[in-house]
Design a protein around this motif. Structure first.
Motif, PDB file in Angstrom:
ATOM      1  N   ARG A 169       0.830  -1.199   0.000  1.00 19.68           N
ATOM      2  CA  ARG A 169       0.000   0.000   0.000  1.00 19.68           C
ATOM      3  C   ARG A 169       0.872   1.260   0.000  1.00 19.68           C
ATOM      4  O   ARG A 169       2.059   1.217   0.268  1.00 19.68           O
ATOM      5  N   ASN A 170       0.206   2.365  -0.273  1.00 15.13           N
ATOM      6  CA  ASN A 170       0.782   3.703  -0.073  1.00 15.13           C
ATOM      7  C   ASN A 170       2.083   3.928  -0.848  1.00 15.13           C
ATOM      8  O   ASN A 170       3.044   4.492  -0.331  1.00 15.13           O
ATOM      9  N   THR A 171       2.103   3.488  -2.097  1.00 16.35           N
ATOM     10  CA  THR A 171       3.222   3.782  -2.991  1.00 16.35           C
ATOM     11  C   THR A 171       2.872   5.025  -3.796  1.00 16.35           C
ATOM     12  O   THR A 171       1.839   5.066  -4.472  1.00 16.35           O
ATOM     13  N   VAL A 172       3.735   6.032  -3.719  1.00 19.35           N
ATOM     14  CA  VAL A 172       3.498   7.312  -4.393  1.00 19.35           C
ATOM     15  C   VAL A 172       4.693   7.613  -5.293  1.00 19.35           C
ATOM     16  O   VAL A 172       5.824   7.755  -4.810  1.00 19.35           O
ATOM     17  N   PHE A 173       4.435   7.701  -6.599  1.00 19.05           N
ATOM     18  CA  PHE A 173       5.480   8.074  -7.547  1.00 19.05           C
ATOM     19  C   PHE A 173       5.539   9.599  -7.650  1.00 19.05           C
ATOM     20  O   PHE A 173       4.504  10.263  -7.806  1.00 19.05           O
ATOM     21  N   LEU A 174       6.747  10.146  -7.579  1.00 21.03           N
ATOM     22  CA  LEU A 174       6.990  11.586  -7.686  1.00 21.03           C
ATOM     23  C   LEU A 174       7.797  11.807  -8.954  1.00 21.03           C
ATOM     24  O   LEU A 174       8.916  11.304  -9.089  1.00 21.03           O
ATOM     25  N   THR A 175       7.241  12.561  -9.893  1.00 21.50           N
ATOM     26  CA  THR A 175       7.728  12.537 -11.271  1.00 21.50           C
ATOM     27  C   THR A 175       7.904  13.940 -11.832  1.00 21.50           C
ATOM     28  O   THR A 175       7.209  14.875 -11.440  1.00 21.50           O
ATOM     29  N   GLY A 176       8.847  14.075 -12.760  1.00 26.41           N
ATOM     30  CA  GLY A 176       9.063  15.317 -13.494  1.00 26.41           C
ATOM     31  C   GLY A 176       8.966  15.086 -14.983  1.00 26.41           C
ATOM     32  O   GLY A 176       8.080  14.380 -15.464  1.00 26.41           O
ATOM     33  N   ASP A 177       9.853  15.717 -15.770  1.00 30.66           N
ATOM     34  CA  ASP A 177      10.119  15.435 -17.185  1.00 30.66           C
ATOM     35  C   ASP A 177       9.119  15.988 -18.188  1.00 30.66           C
ATOM     36  O   ASP A 177       9.509  16.543 -19.206  1.00 30.66           O
ATOM     37  N   ILE A 178       7.833  15.875 -17.931  1.00 30.42           N
ATOM     38  CA  ILE A 178       6.847  16.019 -18.997  1.00 30.42           C
ATOM     39  C   ILE A 178       6.401  17.466 -19.220  1.00 30.42           C
ATOM     40  O   ILE A 178       5.618  17.755 -20.123  1.00 30.42           O
ATOM     41  N   HIS A 179       6.896  18.412 -18.421  1.00 26.24           N
ATOM     42  CA  HIS A 179       6.611  19.843 -18.559  1.00 26.24           C
ATOM     43  C   HIS A 179       5.138  20.157 -18.361  1.00 26.24           C
ATOM     44  O   HIS A 179       4.616  21.122 -18.916  1.00 26.24           O
TER      45      HIS A 179
END
Length: 555
Positions: free
Chosen positions: A426-436
């Motif tokens: 549970r409680n997996t959070v992806f923190l992402t950039g790149d895509i503007h």
């Protein structure tokens, strides 16, 4: 502390046209006659003092330690990438107070041309969850004083954590006001940089709405070790970037532009083998400069994948999605569903799965440089589809897929999401950039049947700090494109709760035992060095839910 730095002295040049002996004798006699009165008439020449022109920084905090970084300029000729300048002793001091009345650690290192006069001190023996101040000194000159912070003890109950979150900082496209506004908060445990800390293109070539707001250095595309060092050095002169590095520790991963656009293990879209040297040499140069200039402590040499823990509240798995990936899918290089193609590499994917499964923290955060949520373009009009395809690296004939992100490596994504579901993680959070763009997403196991199928995780994507958004490519006022494109994108992607295609800014992630919330902030004008910041929206995921919901107040 010890250092692996070594010295490298530049070769002295010789003149092949030697003067005749008689000329030398006459010159020596004249010098003897004039030396005494000339020396008396001229003031003594002051020796150059070392300078800390690139600020100081800290990173990769631990419960008992922190990594400290600086770059000293021993003489004015010792510019980044020059290979010039003498060996210089650099001392460091860590204290519990800004006035340095309670010093807790000190030591020294030697800065040499071999590492571009950068130094790192890996400090241990500190107390957990504690603010510290540090500075460097060389030749009687002190660096700026900076704050840093250690992480909570591994078994500590932590009521909350707060991180700044940024990505995609193109020097030529604007000013780094987002860094300044994050620095001004004064409430960050750390800040996350999710990739594209620098850009590799030559001046004027990469997305600036046709205008170079401020030229970078060197002017050409960066290819060699000297080039990458010079570009890193230019970025580190930015006052807003320095301000944030002086306020909180950074936790950074790289994406493609720290190397070259759309990089993969064996090359890049923006690399021409032969004409621009070999990819092996260019990649090695980029990595060497990155580790010299960034306060990053690699767990495995040559990569940025590693894991940090913040008490019992959260751990943070940081990915390297460039060093091991297969070439992006195309007619020549294979299908996106090919199980032999990978974005993580086998070892890294196994490491990530194992870490997520064995984690005993409330939250499992994943620093992820490219979007993991599936994305279909939908029925956008032709005038928007083509620039969107350009921004995302999609085939411009309209195929709804970005093969540079996890959409191009579906077998890895399928394996990872199945692992989360089958092990009830549970409680997996992806923190992402790149895509503007800014996004708030559920991460569905099967996007085709969502929301009837399950969501395995959630994802918060921050927009670019300065790099071109969709409205910049179309060259229309901010907000116009998003008003049209966002409803269409959401209709084709039911797991997407929100997308803003147009604005620049940053995020603030606030984590408590009951929820993880991302507050999205936008800056008023990337071309204005005094740009203001305003809150835009907030989304959160409640513990155990694996879904995103909107909330109407920032933390």
């Amino acid at each position: 502390m010890t250092s692996r730095l070594s010295s490298s002295d530049p070769m002295g040049a010789t003149n092949s046209r030697a003067p005749r002996r008689r000329t030398v004798v006459k010159a020596a006699a004249a010098t003897a006659v004039l030396a005494a009165p000339l020396a008396a008439a001229l003031p003594a020449r002051a020796a150059e003092a070392p300078a800390f022109l690139h600020g100081v920084a800290s990173g990769d905090p631990l419960p008992d330690g922190i990594l400290l970084w600086t770059r000293v300029t021993p003489v004015s000729a010792a510019t980044p990438g020059s290979g010039l300048g003498p060996d210089t002793e650099v001392s460091w001091t860590v204290a519990k107070d800004k006035a340095f009345t309670t010093v807790v650690a000190k030591g020294s290192l030697t800065a040499t041309a071999a590492t571009d006069h950068t130094v790192k001190a890996d400090i241990r023996g500190l107390e957990p969850a504690t603010d510290y101040w540090f500075r460097f000194s060389a030749g009687g000159t002190d660096s700026p004083v900076a704050r840093t912070r250690t992480t909570p003890a591994a078994d500590a109950s932590v009521p909350g954590l707060r991180f700044g979150v940024v990505s995609c900082a193109n020097w030529e496209a604007g000013y780094f006001s987002a860094y300044r506004h994050l620095a001004a908060r004064g409430d960050l445990d750390a800040w996350l940089h999710l990739g594209d800390y620098i850009y590799e293109y030559k001046s004027g070539e990469y997305g600036t709405r046709g205008t170079v707001v401020r030229p970078h250095s060197p002017a050409g595309e960066i290819l060699t070790l000297a080039d990458y060092r010079t570009r890193h050095g230019r970025y580190k002169t930015d006052p807003d970037l320095q301000a944030l590095h002086h306020r909180a520790p950074v936790v950074a991963i790289w994406d493609d532009h720290e190397f070259a656009d759309n990089a993969w293990s064996g090359g890049a879209v923006n690399h021409t083998e032969g004409a621009e040297g070999t990819w092996t040499a260019r990649q090695a140069a980029a990595k060497q400069a990155y580790f010299e200039w960034m306060p990053v402590r690699p767990a495995i040499e040559g990569t940025t994948y590693r894991r940090l823990r913040f008490g019992k509240l959260a751990d943070l798995s940081l990915l390297d999605l460039r060093s091991f990936r297969s070439q992006q899918a195309s007619t020549a290089s294979g299908s996106v569903d090919d199980p032999d193609r990978t974005i993580t590499g086998r070892a890294q994917l196994d490491w990530l799965k194992s870490g997520l499964k064995t984690s005993d923290t409330t939250w499992r955060l994943v620093g992820n440089s490219v979007m993991i949520s599936p994305f279909a373009v939908g029925s956008l009009s032709a005038d928007l589809l083509k620039p969107l395809a350009k921004l995302l690296g999609l085939p411009q004939e309209g195929i709804a897929l970005n093969t540079d992100q996890w959409d191009g490596y579906t077998d890895d994504r399928r394996e990872l999401l199945a692992h989360l579901r089958s092990n009830a993680i549970r409680n997996t959070v992806f923190l992402t950039g790149d895509i503007h763009m800014a996004w708030a997403n559920d991460v569905p196991v099967d996007a085709g049947t969502y929301p009837l199928s399950a969501s395995a995780a959630t994802e918060f994507v921050v927009t670019s700090m300065t790099s071109d958004n969709l409205d910049d490519i179309v060259k229309v006022p901010e907000g116009v494109v998003s008003a049209i494109a966002s409803p269409v994108i959401r209709a084709a992607n039911r797991h997407v709760h929100w997308v803003d295609t147009d604005r620049h800014g940053y995020g603030v992630l606030d984590v408590t035992p009951t929820r993880a919330q991302m507050d999205y902030y936008v800056i008023s004008d990337r071309a204005n060095p005094n740009a203001t910041s305003s809150w835009s929206r907030s989304y959160r995921t409640l513990t155990g839910s694996q879904t995103v919901e909107r909330t109407y107040d920032p933390v």
